[in-house]
Design a protein around this motif. Sequence first.
Motif, PDB file in Angstrom:
ATOM      1  N   ALA A  45      -1.302  -0.704 -18.882  1.00  0.00           N
ATOM      2  CA  ALA A  45      -1.904   0.325 -19.728  1.00  0.00           C
ATOM      3  C   ALA A  45      -2.619   1.424 -18.969  1.00  0.00           C
ATOM      4  O   ALA A  45      -3.309   2.238 -19.587  1.00  0.00           O
ATOM      5  CB  ALA A  45      -2.897  -0.330 -20.695  1.00  0.00           C
ATOM      6  N   VAL A  46      -2.490   1.484 -17.642  1.00  0.00           N
ATOM      7  CA  VAL A  46      -3.271   2.467 -16.891  1.00  0.00           C
ATOM      8  C   VAL A  46      -2.382   3.285 -15.962  1.00  0.00           C
ATOM      9  O   VAL A  46      -1.305   2.850 -15.550  1.00  0.00           O
ATOM     10  CB  VAL A  46      -4.393   1.797 -16.069  1.00  0.00           C
ATOM     11  CG1 VAL A  46      -5.383   1.103 -16.980  1.00  0.00           C
ATOM     12  CG2 VAL A  46      -3.832   0.822 -15.058  1.00  0.00           C
ATOM     13  N   HIS A  47      -2.856   4.481 -15.662  1.00  0.00           N
ATOM     14  CA  HIS A  47      -2.195   5.371 -14.712  1.00  0.00           C
ATOM     15  C   HIS A  47      -2.736   5.145 -13.311  1.00  0.00           C
ATOM     16  O   HIS A  47      -3.845   4.626 -13.135  1.00  0.00           O
ATOM     17  CB  HIS A  47      -2.417   6.833 -15.106  1.00  0.00           C
ATOM     18  CG  HIS A  47      -1.571   7.291 -16.241  1.00  0.00           C
ATOM     19  ND1 HIS A  47      -0.214   7.456 -16.133  1.00  0.00           N
ATOM     20  CD2 HIS A  47      -1.901   7.609 -17.525  1.00  0.00           C
ATOM     21  CE1 HIS A  47       0.272   7.886 -17.289  1.00  0.00           C
ATOM     22  NE2 HIS A  47      -0.727   7.986 -18.152  1.00  0.00           N
ATOM     23  N   ALA A  48      -1.953   5.568 -12.327  1.00  0.00           N
ATOM     24  CA  ALA A  48      -2.381   5.497 -10.932  1.00  0.00           C
ATOM     25  C   ALA A  48      -2.257   6.867 -10.282  1.00  0.00           C
ATOM     26  O   ALA A  48      -1.376   7.661 -10.629  1.00  0.00           O
ATOM     27  CB  ALA A  48      -1.543   4.483 -10.158  1.00  0.00           C
ATOM     28  N   ALA A  49      -3.150   7.132  -9.340  1.00  0.00           N
ATOM     29  CA  ALA A  49      -3.082   8.321  -8.489  1.00  0.00           C
ATOM     30  C   ALA A  49      -3.254   7.849  -7.057  1.00  0.00           C
ATOM     31  O   ALA A  49      -4.186   7.100  -6.763  1.00  0.00           O
ATOM     32  CB  ALA A  49      -4.172   9.329  -8.858  1.00  0.00           C
ATOM     33  N   ALA A  50      -2.340   8.265  -6.186  1.00  0.00           N
ATOM     34  CA  ALA A  50      -2.336   7.757  -4.813  1.00  0.00           C
ATOM     35  C   ALA A  50      -2.351   8.884  -3.794  1.00  0.00           C
ATOM     36  O   ALA A  50      -1.699   9.916  -3.979  1.00  0.00           O
ATOM     37  CB  ALA A  50      -1.104   6.878  -4.580  1.00  0.00           C
ATOM     38  N   LEU A  51      -3.117   8.669  -2.722  1.00  0.00           N
ATOM     39  CA  LEU A  51      -3.035   9.511  -1.528  1.00  0.00           C
ATOM     40  C   LEU A  51      -1.974   8.897  -0.622  1.00  0.00           C
ATOM     41  O   LEU A  51      -2.056   7.719  -0.268  1.00  0.00           O
ATOM     42  CB  LEU A  51      -4.376   9.536  -0.802  1.00  0.00           C
ATOM     43  CG  LEU A  51      -4.366  10.072   0.640  1.00  0.00           C
ATOM     44  CD1 LEU A  51      -3.946  11.531   0.691  1.00  0.00           C
ATOM     45  CD2 LEU A  51      -5.724   9.879   1.300  1.00  0.00           C
ATOM     46  N   VAL A  52      -0.969   9.688  -0.269  1.00  0.00           N
ATOM     47  CA  VAL A  52       0.144   9.215   0.550  1.00  0.00           C
ATOM     48  C   VAL A  52       0.201  10.044   1.824  1.00  0.00           C
ATOM     49  O   VAL A  52       0.088  11.272   1.777  1.00  0.00           O
ATOM     50  CB  VAL A  52       1.487   9.331  -0.209  1.00  0.00           C
ATOM     51  CG1 VAL A  52       2.620   8.723   0.603  1.00  0.00           C
ATOM     52  CG2 VAL A  52       1.379   8.667  -1.581  1.00  0.00           C
ATOM     53  N   ASP A  53       0.376   9.393   2.968  1.00  0.00           N
ATOM     54  CA  ASP A  53       0.428  10.146   4.218  1.00  0.00           C
ATOM     55  C   ASP A  53       1.828  10.713   4.446  1.00  0.00           C
ATOM     56  O   ASP A  53       2.758  10.490   3.656  1.00  0.00           O
ATOM     57  CB  ASP A  53      -0.055   9.306   5.403  1.00  0.00           C
ATOM     58  CG  ASP A  53       0.880   8.155   5.780  1.00  0.00           C
ATOM     59  OD1 ASP A  53       2.081   8.172   5.405  1.00  0.00           O
ATOM     60  OD2 ASP A  53       0.411   7.215   6.466  1.00  0.00           O
ATOM     61  N   ALA A  54       1.980  11.471   5.519  1.00  0.00           N
ATOM     62  CA  ALA A  54       3.228  12.190   5.771  1.00  0.00           C
ATOM     63  C   ALA A  54       4.417  11.273   5.995  1.00  0.00           C
ATOM     64  O   ALA A  54       5.572  11.687   5.858  1.00  0.00           O
ATOM     65  CB  ALA A  54       3.052  13.116   6.977  1.00  0.00           C
ATOM     66  N   ARG A  55       4.153  10.000   6.319  1.00  0.00           N
ATOM     67  CA  ARG A  55       5.244   9.039   6.522  1.00  0.00           C
ATOM     68  C   ARG A  55       5.615   8.282   5.258  1.00  0.00           C
ATOM     69  O   ARG A  55       6.553   7.497   5.266  1.00  0.00           O
ATOM     70  CB  ARG A  55       4.868   8.046   7.627  1.00  0.00           C
ATOM     71  CG  ARG A  55       4.637   8.699   8.984  1.00  0.00           C
ATOM     72  CD  ARG A  55       4.228   7.678  10.026  1.00  0.00           C
ATOM     73  NE  ARG A  55       2.991   6.993   9.644  1.00  0.00           N
ATOM     74  CZ  ARG A  55       1.779   7.498   9.846  1.00  0.00           C
ATOM     75  NH1 ARG A  55       1.646   8.694  10.398  1.00  0.00           N
ATOM     76  NH2 ARG A  55       0.702   6.816   9.482  1.00  0.00           N
ATOM     77  N   GLY A  56       4.846   8.486   4.197  1.00  0.00           N
ATOM     78  CA  GLY A  56       5.131   7.806   2.943  1.00  0.00           C
ATOM     79  C   GLY A  56       4.326   6.547   2.730  1.00  0.00           C
ATOM     80  O   GLY A  56       4.601   5.788   1.798  1.00  0.00           O
ATOM     81  N   SER A  57       3.305   6.308   3.565  1.00  0.00           N
ATOM     82  CA  SER A  57       2.448   5.133   3.401  1.00  0.00           C
ATOM     83  C   SER A  57       1.292   5.470   2.464  1.00  0.00           C
ATOM     84  O   SER A  57       0.657   6.520   2.598  1.00  0.00           O
ATOM     85  CB  SER A  57       1.882   4.679   4.748  1.00  0.00           C
ATOM     86  OG  SER A  57       2.921   4.263   5.613  1.00  0.00           O
ATOM     87  N   ILE A  58       1.027   4.585   1.526  1.00  0.00           N
ATOM     88  CA  ILE A  58      -0.050   4.790   0.562  1.00  0.00           C
ATOM     89  C   ILE A  58      -1.378   4.405   1.193  1.00  0.00           C
ATOM     90  O   ILE A  58      -1.543   3.306   1.716  1.00  0.00           O
ATOM     91  CB  ILE A  58       0.216   3.983  -0.715  1.00  0.00           C
ATOM     92  CG1 ILE A  58       1.463   4.544  -1.433  1.00  0.00           C
ATOM     93  CG2 ILE A  58      -0.988   4.005  -1.650  1.00  0.00           C
ATOM     94  CD1 ILE A  58       1.900   3.754  -2.632  1.00  0.00           C
ATOM     95  N   ARG A  59      -2.352   5.324   1.144  1.00  0.00           N
ATOM     96  CA  ARG A  59      -3.647   5.127   1.792  1.00  0.00           C
ATOM     97  C   ARG A  59      -4.757   4.770   0.810  1.00  0.00           C
ATOM     98  O   ARG A  59      -5.608   3.934   1.090  1.00  0.00           O
ATOM     99  CB  ARG A  59      -4.035   6.389   2.569  1.00  0.00           C
ATOM    100  CG  ARG A  59      -3.090   6.736   3.703  1.00  0.00           C
ATOM    101  CD  ARG A  59      -2.943   5.571   4.666  1.00  0.00           C
ATOM    102  NE  ARG A  59      -2.141   5.893   5.838  1.00  0.00           N
ATOM    103  CZ  ARG A  59      -1.613   4.983   6.636  1.00  0.00           C
ATOM    104  NH1 ARG A  59      -1.794   3.691   6.370  1.00  0.00           N
ATOM    105  NH2 ARG A  59      -0.902   5.335   7.691  1.00  0.00           N
ATOM    106  N   ILE A  60      -4.812   5.452  -0.315  1.00  0.00           N
ATOM    107  CA  ILE A  60      -5.846   5.205  -1.312  1.00  0.00           C
ATOM    108  C   ILE A  60      -5.198   5.260  -2.685  1.00  0.00           C
ATOM    109  O   ILE A  60      -4.353   6.130  -2.940  1.00  0.00           O
ATOM    110  CB  ILE A  60      -6.979   6.248  -1.244  1.00  0.00           C
ATOM    111  CG1 ILE A  60      -7.627   6.295   0.140  1.00  0.00           C
ATOM    112  CG2 ILE A  60      -8.049   5.968  -2.307  1.00  0.00           C
ATOM    113  CD1 ILE A  60      -8.661   7.416   0.286  1.00  0.00           C
TER     114      ILE A  60
END
Length: 260
Positions: free
Chosen positions: A158-173
Amino acid sequence: MTVPTTSYPFRRIAASGDISHVERELAEEVPIALEFNGIGYAVLMATPHDIEDLVAGFLLAERLQFAGDTVINVSLHRAEAGLVARATLPADRAGALLDRIRHRASDSSCGLCGIENLEQAMRPLPPVAAKCEAGNDAVFNALAELSRFQLLNARTGAVHAAALVDARGSIRIVREDVGRHNAFDKLIGAMRRTGAAWDGGFALLSSRCSFELVEKAALADCPMLVTISAPTRLAVERAAKAGLELRVLARPDALLASEY
């Protein structure tokens, strides 16, 4: 961090007519009152965790703070109906705060509620200065990994996500919330509070690409916004004027990339 949920009984009714009893985990959604400089500013309906991040991102989206400003402290207080988040803006922002309060009555963090006229709603966005160094392979890598980081959504759906992704495609936050605006505010606020930068990366959102999310991205100097659903025309036009790259309808097998 484990976010509390509530288990609730339901009847499961199959197309065949079979009925069974199940327990379902439900995401929390509570009113969160924001008070700035002792004045009630807004009430948001949000998932009650990472509230300090939410406020830090919300202030940026409301243009009550700017990207280079010092992040202000937030104090949280429990109330009978929900939570109260209190913060004090510096004197040089008091005028903007009072002007905004005169016209504001809000129930979401879209950034438009209470805007006095059309000209204010269409205020120019700052040009995005940051550059994205991520290729499309990085976007597909992040898409494949996002579900692993959506811990609350895995439990509730039931929830949305927002992600910080680095230039290589790895999720950081990653930050999650019942509201897509809130989730993005939480991510931007988390970055402000921890000193994280885009560093050639991008934002990945589990939502459509709306006008308000483009606004938040540009104000946070995000170089590229990726969403799993479609954009609106206004979102694309505003992104183009700000120089914000878009990747939309981003699915495991294909995506649409802006060409401006």
